[in-house]
Design an enzyme around this catalytic site. Structure first.
Site, PDB file in Angstrom:
ATOM      1  N   ARG A  41       0.830  -1.209   0.000  1.00 45.67           N
ATOM      2  CA  ARG A  41       0.000   0.000   0.000  1.00 45.67           C
ATOM      3  C   ARG A  41       0.861   1.256   0.000  1.00 45.67           C
ATOM      4  O   ARG A  41       0.983   1.945  -0.991  1.00 45.67           O
ATOM      5  CB  ARG A  41      -0.946  -0.023   1.225  1.00 45.67           C
ATOM      6  CG  ARG A  41      -2.099   0.974   1.126  1.00 45.67           C
ATOM      7  CD  ARG A  41      -1.745   2.375   1.572  1.00 45.67           C
ATOM      8  NE  ARG A  41      -1.257   2.474   2.938  1.00 45.67           N
ATOM      9  CZ  ARG A  41      -0.798   3.589   3.479  1.00 45.67           C
ATOM     10  NH1 ARG A  41      -0.738   4.709   2.765  1.00 45.67           N
ATOM     11  NH2 ARG A  41      -0.345   3.604   4.724  1.00 45.67           N
ATOM     12  N   ASP A  42       1.518   1.543   1.102  1.00 43.24           N
ATOM     13  CA  ASP A  42       2.321   2.748   1.217  1.00 43.24           C
ATOM     14  C   ASP A  42       3.510   2.718   0.261  1.00 43.24           C
ATOM     15  O   ASP A  42       3.958   3.754  -0.228  1.00 43.24           O
ATOM     16  CB  ASP A  42       2.812   2.900   2.663  1.00 43.24           C
ATOM     17  CG  ASP A  42       3.367   4.284   2.960  1.00 43.24           C
ATOM     18  OD1 ASP A  42       2.997   5.224   2.243  1.00 43.24           O
ATOM     19  OD2 ASP A  42       4.151   4.419   3.897  1.00 43.24           O
ATOM     20  N   HIS A 235      10.320   6.966   7.709  1.00 42.63           N
ATOM     21  CA  HIS A 235      10.842   7.102   6.345  1.00 42.63           C
ATOM     22  C   HIS A 235      12.335   7.411   6.425  1.00 42.63           C
ATOM     23  O   HIS A 235      12.828   7.919   7.434  1.00 42.63           O
ATOM     24  CB  HIS A 235      10.083   8.197   5.598  1.00 42.63           C
ATOM     25  CG  HIS A 235       8.712   7.774   5.165  1.00 42.63           C
ATOM     26  ND1 HIS A 235       8.294   7.816   3.859  1.00 42.63           N
ATOM     27  CD2 HIS A 235       7.667   7.270   5.872  1.00 42.63           C
ATOM     28  CE1 HIS A 235       7.049   7.371   3.775  1.00 42.63           C
ATOM     29  NE2 HIS A 235       6.644   7.035   4.989  1.00 42.63           N
ATOM     30  N   CYS A 266       5.197   9.692  -0.096  1.00 40.79           N
ATOM     31  CA  CYS A 266       3.866  10.203   0.228  1.00 40.79           C
ATOM     32  C   CYS A 266       3.461  11.182  -0.862  1.00 40.79           C
ATOM     33  O   CYS A 266       4.176  12.142  -1.125  1.00 40.79           O
ATOM     34  CB  CYS A 266       3.858  10.904   1.584  1.00 40.79           C
ATOM     35  SG  CYS A 266       2.243  11.613   2.003  1.00 40.79           S
ATOM     36  N   ASN A 275      10.204   4.251   2.630  1.00 40.91           N
ATOM     37  CA  ASN A 275      10.107   3.797   4.002  1.00 40.91           C
ATOM     38  C   ASN A 275      11.379   3.076   4.437  1.00 40.91           C
ATOM     39  O   ASN A 275      12.246   2.752   3.618  1.00 40.91           O
ATOM     40  CB  ASN A 275       8.944   2.809   4.126  1.00 40.91           C
ATOM     41  CG  ASN A 275       7.601   3.460   4.002  1.00 40.91           C
ATOM     42  OD1 ASN A 275       7.097   4.051   4.948  1.00 40.91           O
ATOM     43  ND2 ASN A 275       7.007   3.360   2.825  1.00 40.91           N
TER      44      ASN A 275
END
Length: 325
Positions: A41-42, A235, A266, A275
């Site tokens: 996801r991220d 991050h 982001c 990340n």
């Protein structure tokens, strides 16, 4: 590949033999850490090219094979804002559900929650931020209004017995406001926990934090929220993610978010890089004698797969090193 695996095994054995010496003066660490894998996801949400649904499904299945206990599968957001996640229902329905592994999804509002439940979600996550300007840019509302949206999801989740995790963004700095007071982070975290989030993930969204700032922030939050209900999400923009995570572990945090191959960023935070790489986290935790249940070899294979699929170089130092062995 066999040579690489053997070299990796030798290194891990060497780490194990040094644990008693290397950790004796470093304070107390948790015996076990739960890793929340956010790569699908991220990690992928910021990719400019749409990643095919079968690739996302295979990545999640490979991460499951590696033994990650929690894998954030997708996000039920408007495809207008995050087109990469427009296949959310297909991904959630298409993955293998391994026993003992949770597959939460991000639901920014009640509409997203409804869609997630319809697709079979058993756990969801909501998000807020400790920065007014970031919240305005990200969700076009104030912090209080964003928390009201979270509360709508939490109330609906309670009636269906679905656990909800909460994210707090910009806990160590904001691309628009700069430094964020620890008291503000504590205030938002306390409100989300009081609403019913079983776990609060504290995110250094743009990766500007350092260990000292992490310590101050956590000290403030831990006065309002039990440490057992906290996680960190770092991050690595300035190369501080592992160092910040280590401080959190020393302070009693035992849940860490990370992303395979260090993927991520982001879309609403200019300058935010990837990340903390899950491979690097697992390697460090193994060296500390902290149990994760994750198979590093299989994790590296998952990282190689997704990097080849999206034509991107891994950000994991462990993956880069093992390629040179």
């Amino acid at each position: 590949m066999a040579t690489v695996r053997e070299s990796l095994r030798r290194r891990l054995v060497g780490l194990a033999s040094l644990r008693a010496v290397s950790t004796s003066s470093m304070g107390t660490f948790p015996k076990q850490v739960k890793i929340v894998e956010v790569g699908p996801r991220d990690g992928l949400q910021n990719e400019k090219n749409i990643v095919p649904t079968p690739v996302k499904i295979k990545l999640i299945d490979m991460l499951s094979e590696a033994g990650l206990p929690v894998i954030e599968a997708t996000s039920f957001v408007s495809p207008k804002w995050v087109p990469q996640m427009s296949d959310n229902a297909d991904v959630l329905k298409g993955i293998q559900k391994f026993p003992g592994i949770n597959y939460p999804v991000l639901t920014p509002n009640f509409k997203g929650f409804q869609a997630a439940v319809a697709a079979g979600a058993k756990e969801v996550a909501v998000f807020g931020a400790a920065s007014e300007l970031f919240t305005k840019k990200n969700t076009n509302c104030s912090i209080d209004e964003s928390l009201q949206r979270c509360d709508q999801v939490l109330q609906a989740a309670r009636t269906t017995g679905i656990p909800v995790r909460g994210y707090v963004s910009c806990v160590l700095g904001c691309p628009y406001e700069g430094k964020i007071p620890p008291a503000k982070v504590a205030e938002v975290a306390k409100k989300m926990y009081s609403m019913g989030c079983y776990e609060i993930s504290l995110g250094d969204t743009i990766g500007v934090g350092t260990p000292g700032i992490m310590k101050d922030m956590l000290s403030a939050v831990m006065r309002e929220v039990p440490v057992a209900a906290l996680a960190v999400h770092c991050h690595d923009t300035y190369g501080q993610a592992l160092a910040n995570t280590l401080v959190a572990l020393q302070m009693g945090v035992s849940v860490v978010d990370s992303s395979v191959a260090g993927l991520g960023g982001c879309p609403y935070a200019k300058g935010a890089s990837g990340n903390l790489a899950t491979e690097d986290l697992v390697y460090m935790l193994a060296g500390l004698g902290i149990h994760t249940g994750v198979n590093l070899e299989k994790l590296l294979e998952a990282g190689t797969f997704i990097c080849q699929a999206i034509n991107r170089k891994t950000s994991s130092k462990v993956a880069q090193a093992t390629c040179k062995l």
